[in-house]
Enzyme design. Structure first.
Site, PDB file in Angstrom:
ATOM      1  N   HIS A 260     -21.632   3.557  -9.719  1.00 17.33           N
ATOM      2  CA  HIS A 260     -21.506   2.148 -10.098  1.00 17.33           C
ATOM      3  C   HIS A 260     -20.380   1.443  -9.348  1.00 17.33           C
ATOM      4  CE1 HIS A 260     -18.605   3.814 -13.156  1.00 17.33           C
ATOM      5  NE2 HIS A 260     -17.963   2.695 -12.869  1.00 17.33           N
ATOM      6  N   ASP A 293     -24.327   9.299 -11.908  1.00 13.39           N
ATOM      7  CA  ASP A 293     -23.351   8.242 -11.647  1.00 13.39           C
ATOM      8  C   ASP A 293     -22.288   8.715 -10.652  1.00 13.39           C
ATOM      9  OD1 ASP A 293     -22.217   5.745 -11.733  1.00 13.39           O
ATOM     10  OD2 ASP A 293     -21.151   6.043 -13.616  1.00 13.39           O
ATOM     11  N   SER A 376     -12.443   3.901 -12.399  1.00 10.13           N
ATOM     12  CA  SER A 376     -13.717   4.575 -12.134  1.00 10.13           C
ATOM     13  C   SER A 376     -13.728   5.217 -10.758  1.00 10.13           C
ATOM     14  CB  SER A 376     -14.868   3.577 -12.230  1.00 10.13           C
ATOM     15  OG  SER A 376     -15.113   3.209 -13.559  1.00 10.13           O
TER      16      SER A 376
END
Length: 526
Positions: A260, A293, A376
């Site tokens: 992402h 992911d 992230s």
């Protein structure tokens, strides 16, 4: 400059006291010409020696005659003219007394002190220092003016010790000086030749080694080891922009991050990597997997980078110390600490960059180390600086506010490094990843893992798991939701054999069967 100032003030203070001492000695043997002997002083009405409401008038001044600013020398009641200032302003000693900042003859007692601080013999001190005068003339030598409230013949209160006068004098000096520390310090040193004044500002500046040798195993040592291997990733396009983090896999610029982060800008997005030394480089996507992911990118034209050291997530323990490193809110190189709060948390990471029909559920390591938007793709490492997870998601108390994510509440989640290692290797070699599947269709958000359908010739169907069955365990791991079953299966590799325990629809008749997991490409959505 402050030390020099302190020395100058001390010299003036000592010289002043020597002059005052000599003046006191001279005055101690005098009394004004024509002044009657104390025994012959009149005591009738109107006489300054007559008892007043607070004892003899020499011991208390009517309004305007003394006090603090009414016209006295501050500590010298009865002396000076009205309006000459508080604390013995200049000229407050009266016509027979020299100008002094503390009233006549200074406020340190008639016996005074010599230049070395020794007390010289002389008449007993007045309650608030020497130079105490009565209306009509000074007190004859050897005569002690009555203290407040004492009668002409009453004993009155005990004499104040000389220490009181010294304290009062020091207090006045502190107030008058108004923060000139050198003067105050000088008075204190002169009165006690054995005392010294220590000042932290006088200590020499320590030699600082900019390359600190941190103790092995300390957070500082781990940070120094890992920071060169963690980068900030900036993504921008016509529709979106943002920042994330990544970890260096190879010295020539291969970097592991979240899917992402790498694909969040959409098609045609520009990507730039910012390294720990401040240098930057453009980057492109090598491979991305929306199911796990995870993504691998390549920084162009970089060599000599420091790859991160990979650890293992198989032996992690709840309570184990961990360190998160990344770029929260664009603050590159941020280090936070915490512990492993829990293991095997099923966490859905659906969001930007997720393909339709894909349910990206990770079998996460939970930590209370502060993780915020921008972390992230960053590193979660153990006490030796080895990578044990890729920081991916956080839990919040509410949704987004004003288009912005809320911050950490101590519930962060990372993809276990064992899964990340396998997926990254596949992405680098083939540009795509595979994952394990059990061949069951279910509702992920259900509070139990009920089989809606077993795929024909799939692993579950071959093991005899029927539709309607409720899976309650995979090996020793308890399954309490659809996402929990997905996460448990994806934590394994294709080809692994697992023991699946299930019951009937009513939760009765438990049965355990062995299932060999299949491989499925990311595009299959499971």
């Amino acid at each position: 400059m402050s030390r020099l100032g302190g020395t100058t003030s001390r010299t003036h203070s000592r010289a002043s006291r020597i002059a005052v001492t000599e003046e006191n000695q001279r005055r101690a043997g005098e009394q004004p010409a024509g002044a009657p002997h104390p025994s012959q002083q009149p005591t009738g009405p109107g006489s300054p020696w007559a008892p007043g409401p607070y004892g003899p008038q020499g011991g208390y001044n009517p309004p305007g005659a003394g006090g603090f600013g009414a016209g006295s020398g501050g500590f010298e009641p009865g002396a000076g003219a009205p309006g000459t200032g508080s604390f013995g302003a200049q000229g407050s000693g009266g016509p027979d007394n020299p100008t002094s900042a503390f009233g006549a003859n200074q406020g340190f007692g008639p016996a005074a002190h010599d230049a070395q601080g020794r007390h010289e013999s002389g008449p007993s001190p007045a309650p608030y220092g020497s130079g105490y005068t009565q209306p009509g003339g000074p007190v004859p030598p050897g005569t002690i003016p009555p203290a407040y409230g004492g009668g002409p013949s009453g004993p009155g209160p005990a004499k104040r010790p000389r220490r009181t006068a010294l304290v009062a004098g020091a207090l006045a000096l502190a107030l008058v000086s108004g923060g000139i520390g050198g003067v105050v310090g000088a008075v204190a040193v002169d009165r006690d030749a054995t005392s010294t004044v220590a000042n932290a500002l006088d200590a020499p500046k320590p030699n600082v080694n900019t390359v600190s040798n941190a103790p092995a195993g300390s957070i500082q040592a781990v940070a120094q080891k890992v920071l060169p291997s963690v980068v900030m990733i900036k993504v921008a396009s016509n529709r979106a922009e943002g920042e994330g983090s990544g970890v260096v896999l190879s010295s020539d610029g291969l970097i592991l991050t979240n899917n992402h982060v790498a694909t969040g800008g959409g098609t045609g997005a520009r990507m730039e990597v910012v390294f720990s030394d401040g240098s930057t480089a453009p980057a492109t996507i090598v491979g991305a997997d929306p199911v796990s992911d995870l993504a691998v990118i390549k920084a162009d034209g970089k060599t000599g980078l420091t790859p991160i050291e990979l650890g293992s997530s198989a032996e992690l323990q709840v309570g184990q110390p961990v360190i998160a490193i990344g770029s929260p809110l664009g603050l590159a190189g941020t280090v936070t600490t915490g512990i492993v709060s829990s293991l095997n948390r099923p966490v859905s990471t659906s969001g930007s960059g997720t393909a339709p029909g894909v349910n990206p559920v990770i079998d996460a390591v939970q930590t209370d180390a502060a993780i915020n938007p921008g972390n992230s793709g960053g590193a979660l490492v153990d006490g030796e600086g080895k990578l044990i997870g890729i920081n991916t998601a956080i839990a919040t108390l509410g949704g987004e506010t004003g288009g912005q994510q809320s911050g950490s509440i101590g519930l962060g989640f990372a993809i276990p490094v064992d899964q990340a290692r396998r997926v990254a290797d596949q992405l680098i070699k083939t540009g795509r990843a595979t994952y394990a599947q059990i061949g069951i269709r279910l509702r992920p958000q259900d509070t139990r893992a009920q089989v809606l359908e077993a795929t024909q010739d799939g692993p579950a169907a071959k093991a005899g798991i029927p539709a309607g069955a409720v899976v309650i365990k995979v090996d020793d791991r308890v399954i309490d939701s659809g996402d929990a079953l997905i996460a448990a299966v994806r934590s394994h590799q294709p080809g692994d054999k697992v023991t699946v325990t299930y019951t009937d629809e009513q939760g009765n008749n438990p049965r355990a069967v062995q299932v060999t997991l299949d491989a499925a490409p990311a595009e299959a959505g499971r």
